[in-house]
Structure formats: C-alpha cells, structure tokens
Design an enzyme around this catalytic site. Structure first.
Site, PDB file in Angstrom:
ATOM      1  N   ASP A   8       1.067  -1.269   0.026  1.00 21.85           N
ATOM      2  CA  ASP A   8       0.133   0.219   0.037  1.00 21.85           C
ATOM      3  C   ASP A   8       0.970   1.186   0.088  1.00 21.85           C
ATOM      4  OD1 ASP A   8      -2.440   1.565   0.266  1.00 21.85           O
ATOM      5  OD2 ASP A   8      -1.933   1.903   2.491  1.00 21.85           O
ATOM      6  N   SER A   9       0.370   2.411  -0.138  1.00 18.65           N
ATOM      7  CA  SER A   9       0.812   3.604  -0.201  1.00 18.65           C
ATOM      8  C   SER A   9       1.246   4.071   1.258  1.00 18.65           C
ATOM      9  CB  SER A   9       0.270   4.881  -1.043  1.00 18.65           C
ATOM     10  OG  SER A   9      -1.015   4.717  -0.331  1.00 18.65           O
ATOM     11  N   GLY A  41      -3.103   8.949  -3.909  1.00 14.70           N
ATOM     12  CA  GLY A  41      -4.398   9.366  -4.235  1.00 14.70           C
ATOM     13  C   GLY A  41      -4.751  10.559  -4.771  1.00 14.70           C
ATOM     14  N   ASN A  72      -6.262   0.879  -3.235  1.00 12.35           N
ATOM     15  CA  ASN A  72      -7.363   1.078  -4.232  1.00 12.35           C
ATOM     16  C   ASN A  72      -6.885   1.785  -5.555  1.00 12.35           C
ATOM     17  OD1 ASN A  72     -10.409   0.132  -3.263  1.00 12.35           O
ATOM     18  ND2 ASN A  72      -8.827   0.662  -1.644  1.00 12.35           N
ATOM     19  N   THR A  73      -5.883   3.151  -5.268  1.00 11.82           N
ATOM     20  CA  THR A  73      -5.295   3.581  -6.176  1.00 11.82           C
ATOM     21  C   THR A  73      -4.397   2.960  -6.995  1.00 11.82           C
ATOM     22  OG1 THR A  73      -5.703   5.595  -4.628  1.00 11.82           O
ATOM     23  CG2 THR A  73      -4.434   5.962  -6.513  1.00 11.82           C
ATOM     24  N   CYS A 181     -11.036   2.799  -0.409  1.00  8.41           N
ATOM     25  CA  CYS A 181      -9.728   3.416  -0.092  1.00  8.41           C
ATOM     26  C   CYS A 181      -9.248   2.578   0.842  1.00  8.41           C
ATOM     27  CB  CYS A 181      -9.569   4.876  -0.146  1.00  8.41           C
ATOM     28  SG  CYS A 181      -7.840   5.397   0.686  1.00  8.41           S
ATOM     29  N   HIS A 183      -7.507   2.976   3.526  1.00  8.40           N
ATOM     30  CA  HIS A 183      -7.564   3.814   4.780  1.00  8.40           C
ATOM     31  C   HIS A 183      -8.950   3.851   5.516  1.00  8.40           C
ATOM     32  CE1 HIS A 183      -3.693   4.972   3.295  1.00  8.40           C
ATOM     33  NE2 HIS A 183      -3.342   5.553   4.470  1.00  8.40           N
TER      34      HIS A 183
HETATM   35  N1  DGL Z   1      -4.556   3.679   0.454  1.00  4.07           N
HETATM   36  C1  DGL Z   1      -4.793   4.383  -0.715  1.00  4.07           C
HETATM   37  C2  DGL Z   1      -5.966   3.730  -1.509  1.00  4.07           C
HETATM   38  O1  DGL Z   1      -6.532   2.544  -0.875  1.00  4.07           O
HETATM   39  C3  DGL Z   1      -4.857   5.769  -0.753  1.00  4.07           C
HETATM   40  C4  DGL Z   1      -4.137   6.442   0.277  1.00  4.07           C
HETATM   41  C5  DGL Z   1      -3.175   7.354  -0.803  1.00  4.07           C
HETATM   42  O2  DGL Z   1      -3.576   8.544  -1.195  1.00  4.07           O
HETATM   43  O3  DGL Z   1      -2.006   7.133  -1.026  1.00  4.07           O
HETATM   44  O4  DGL Z   1      -6.441   4.174  -2.506  1.00  4.07           O
END
Ligand code: DGL
Length: 259
Positions: A8-9, A41, A72-73, A181, A183
């Site tokens: 993940d980010s 994102g 998700n991104t 997302c 988060h």
């Molecule tokens: N966790 C990322 C997602 O699911 C979003 C967080 C980010 O913007 O890096 O899209």
C-alpha cells in the site's frame, strides 16, 4: 519460507493485512508501505503505475506466493494497464465491486475513494461489468487519508469531515457504500454514524479473502506465521499508527527500506 506480499502507499493497507492474518494466521506476510511517496491518491495514474512497478520489482527479491495490491489507487492503475508478474497479483477493486453488487438490493451504489481512483472510474467499470443496470455514484474524500495517517480516528474533527463527504453522496438515494480506499475502513465507525443504519458498508477485504482462497493454496495450519513491515519512509509515529490500525494483530518487525 514463502510469504504473501501486501503493498500500500501507507498504513491503510494494514486493514487488509489484518483481515488476511485473521483468516490465515499460519501465513507469513511481508507488508510494504511506500510512505515516502504517500499520498498516491492525489497523483496521476501514470505516476502511480510507475510506483507500483517499482514496488512489484522490489518484491521479486522475496519468495512470494502472491502479491496483494492493497491500495485502491494502485489497483486502479494496474487494472487499467496490467503489470507482468511471475506471481499472481491481486487487486482490491474487483472483490470490492463484487461484494457491493451482492450487498445492494436497489443497484444504487456509492463509491468513497481517492481523487485518482474516482478519476480512473475503476469501480463504476467493475460494477457495471457485473450488473449492467446498476447506478454508481462517486465521491472523492481527499482529507480522510491524512486523518488516518495522523491517527485521528476517534476525533470530533474527523467526524465532521467524514459527515461532510458522506452526506454529499447520500443525496443519491443509495443503499450501499464502498469504502474504496484501504484507509477508510479505519474510519468505519464515523462513516457508519454519518451514513445511518440503512446503508450497507462494503470494504474489499472479505472479497479479497475469497479471491485468494480460490486462486492460491493458502496455509490453513494452526501455527503462527510471521509479519514483517517495511516502509520507504520511517518514523516512530509510523509504528504507533501501525499498531493502532492493526488493533491487536501483532507484527515481528518494522523497518525502513530503500526501493
Ligand atoms: N490507500 C490508498 C488507496 O486505497 C490511498 C492512500 C493514498 O492516497 O496514498 O487508494
């Protein structure tokens, strides 16, 4: 020792790791948080695609049975333009879309996601493939990721900001909302409070568990595997937030890493 790579980010994907670890305690997991380049994102899909390519390349050094793109991104970026890999790569958008279609009685589904995920239209496409008469509405919630990364989970300021985005999308008379997302499930209580009891809240973890089970041989033994967290930018605060999100799921190590 084979493991499953989860990427993940930032720390948001730990919500996915937590669900996978709860289902398969014997599995070994390596979690990569690209914290140095968070947020994904608000960036363009082609930039995110490059980042995902680098992270998948990094994982090649490990003996993995699968990689879960728990962002998700990043998932939207690789659905649009798949990246070749020797191990199976799982995204979180397709399982989330499937669970939403199962949960919705009216076919009116809302997506809460980052700007980049909304822009990519990955969720509407995935939902309409499964249910062509569905109506899909999207709401970008760019302020939520910093709140989670900051650990402001049960906080009046967070509740107000959550309400602001949720009330905007609810005007579309939905019965299902996807927390699109990784988060956002951390804010589940605040989102549920703002959405009310009649809205089904969906996150991708359950569907992802089904996807892994159907495509990979998972370790079902009653032993305990290891969890190793790696982050491209490391601070003591990161460890604190990781513990907060993992809510009791323990990890063996947390270390900085250079891609
Ligand atoms: N966790 C990322 C997602 O699911 C979003 C967080 C980010 O913007 O890096 O899209």
């Amino acid at each position: 020792m084979q493991a499953i790579g989860v990427f993940d980010s930032g720390v948001g994907g730990l919500t996915v790791l937590r669900a996978l670890k709860a289902r398969w305690p014997a599995e070994n997991f390596i979690y990569l948080a690209d914290t140095a380049r968070l947020p994904y994102g608000n960036k363009s899909l082609s930039t995110v695609h490059n980042y995902v390519g680098q992270c998948l390349k990094f994982f090649k050094a490990y003996d993995l049975k699968a990689v879960v793109v728990a962002c998700n991104t990043a998932s939207a970026a690789i659905i649009e333009k798949p990246i070749a890999s020797e191990v199976p790569v799982f995204n979180v958008i397709e399982p989330g879309a499937r669970k939403a279609v199962e949960a919705s009685g009216t076919g009116r589904v809302g997506i809460l996601a980052t700007r980049a995920t909304v822009h990519a239209e990955a969720y509407p496409h995935a939902i309409l493939r499964l249910k062509p008469d569905a109506e899909v509405f999207q709401q970008a919630c760019p302020l939520w990721v910093p709140l989670v990364e900051e650990g402001w989970i049960d906080d009046p300021v967070t509740n107000i900001i959550v309400y602001r985005y949720v009330s905007a999308i609810l005007k579309n008379n939905l019965d299902t909302l996807i927390m699109g997302c990784t988060h956002y499930p951390v804010l589940r209580e605040a989102i549920a409070k703002a959405a009310g009891n009649s809205i089904a809240l969906v996150d991708s973890s359950q569907g992802l568990v089904e996807d892994l089970k159907s495509r990979i041989e998972m370790n079902e033994e009653a032993t305990t595997g290891t969890v190793k967290i790696l982050a491209t930018d490391f601070s003591p605060r990161l460890e604190e937030t990781a513990r907060l999100i993992l809510r009791g799921t323990t990890f063996d190590s947390i270390e900085p890493v250079d891609l």
